[in-house]
Design a protein around this motif. Structure first.
Motif, mmCIF file in Angstrom:
data_model
loop_
_atom_site.group_PDB
_atom_site.id
_atom_site.type_symbol
_atom_site.label_atom_id
_atom_site.label_comp_id
_atom_site.label_asym_id
_atom_site.label_seq_id
_atom_site.Cartn_x
_atom_site.Cartn_y
_atom_site.Cartn_z
ATOM 1 N N PRO A 199 -19.566 0.842 -32.124
ATOM 2 C CA PRO A 199 -19.886 0.031 -33.211
ATOM 3 C C PRO A 199 -19.481 -1.348 -33.338
ATOM 4 N N ILE A 200 -20.304 -1.900 -33.208
ATOM 5 C CA ILE A 200 -19.684 -3.383 -33.959
ATOM 6 C C ILE A 200 -19.373 -3.551 -35.293
ATOM 7 N N VAL A 201 -17.890 -4.300 -35.485
ATOM 8 C CA VAL A 201 -16.947 -4.760 -35.942
ATOM 9 C C VAL A 201 -17.880 -5.594 -37.048
ATOM 10 N N ASN A 202 -17.925 -5.149 -38.362
ATOM 11 C CA ASN A 202 -18.446 -6.389 -39.775
ATOM 12 C C ASN A 202 -19.839 -5.966 -39.227
ATOM 13 N N LYS A 203 -20.370 -4.880 -39.196
ATOM 14 C CA LYS A 203 -21.556 -4.788 -39.194
ATOM 15 C C LYS A 203 -22.080 -3.507 -39.582
#
Lengths: 156, 156, 156
Positions: free
Chosen positions: B44-48
């Motif tokens: 998972p990509i933070v802030n996305k």
């Protein structure tokens, strides 16, 4: 004409035209003396009736004999890609690894081994013991009967 | 910040947190100037907002557009693993081989090529011709939509 | 007896007899300090009851516990092939890449990871951190439960 190409001609084969200008991937990438290659399918061979089927499931749409021919076409296609990269097939030292992708269901190894052998036989006839590569035969994701890639070492 | 990471940020991406402490396998193993990598999935990509689906069969549970996003997530995840190993992505010389594993049935190549291109496009935007790797796209064994591994060469 | 083989014996294992004279492919091919290997299946281990099943679909014909044993048999078989090539397993520097082929349907990663771990655990017990390889686990094309190949680096 170089030795390997003369031998190929003598064996009755010619190299197909294989596109080398893909936008998103490369057929060859060199690191030191190793060349890694991208998966290459069966490109039509000029002046030869194409006896192999390009697409279909082995054992259902395509016989083992047809798939052997397709696998050999992919073997000639990847040699064409190598010639394009190296200029001269005599620069090849040995085939280190050969990966063969076959479009068939999980099952008895014998027919798959026979199909893979068709490519290996060509390389061994051409390069001798240096063409007898380590080998992996795994399922293809696409409906193309037989594709291959390899790692080769080249002379300095 | 190094050049490649600055470019990645400028492209609107950030690297996800990828675990590096697996008990039974390693994400990176170096031999000479080559780094071989273990298969890495979409972290998972933070802030996305995660627009890609992590699990499911392509063409059934997951659309091609969704799978492209998942494939790009795996591309960013493997870059995160490389940064963890190298300290600095500028040490990468080139991506020699890119292997992409997609969870879909054997079939027409076009959608699978489009999904794989999503990862390749990211690497090419980032590294130029050095990111245009040789490529293999094969079936995944797990239900994860898109995973990848690669071989990269590094500068001395 | 060399260190690695003494350790293997101490762990309760012995190396099976693995054929090395295949006509069309090689078990090992060296390029510089790297040895690429061909896919190797589970060869019977002398003096041991074979508890693993050699053929069948994981989760249907074969349990995860049985497949773990088969995977370990393939791990011992590939070590036997390496010994045949190198003469002495102490020449191995590290396992760079481990590729595991499992005969099961696309699905939940957990059982497949557990099966693959059985091989990795053996290599790590034997070689320590140098046996903790980068890893790929993909579908097998044949009905053999678990096969593997690898890339190892060797000492000069």
């Amino acid at each position: 004409m170089t030795k390997i190409e003369a031998k190929l001609k003598q064996m009755g084969y010619e190299l197909p035209k294989v596109p080398m200008d893909m936008k998103y991937w490369a057929r060859c990438k060199r690191a030191g003396n190793l060349i890694f290659m991208g998966t290459t399918g069966p490109w039509p061979i000029v002046n030869k009736t194409v006896k192999g089927k390009l697409q279909g499931v082995i054992g259902k749409d395509v016989t083992v004999e047809e798939a052997k021919f397709t696998c050999k076409m992919s073997a000639l296609s990847i040699l064409a890609a190598l010639k394009n990269e190296l200029g001269d097939l005599d620069k090849i030292d040995k085939i280190v690894k050969l990966e063969i992708y076959l479009n068939g269901p999980s099952g008895d190894a014998d027919p798959y081994v026979a199909i893979a052998d068709a490519a290996s036989e060509l390389f061994i006839e051409l390069f001798g013991e240096n063409g007898r590569a380590t080998r992996t035969v795994t399922p293809n994701l696409t409906n193309i009967v037989a594709e291959l890639d390899m790692v080769v070492s080249v002379r300095d």
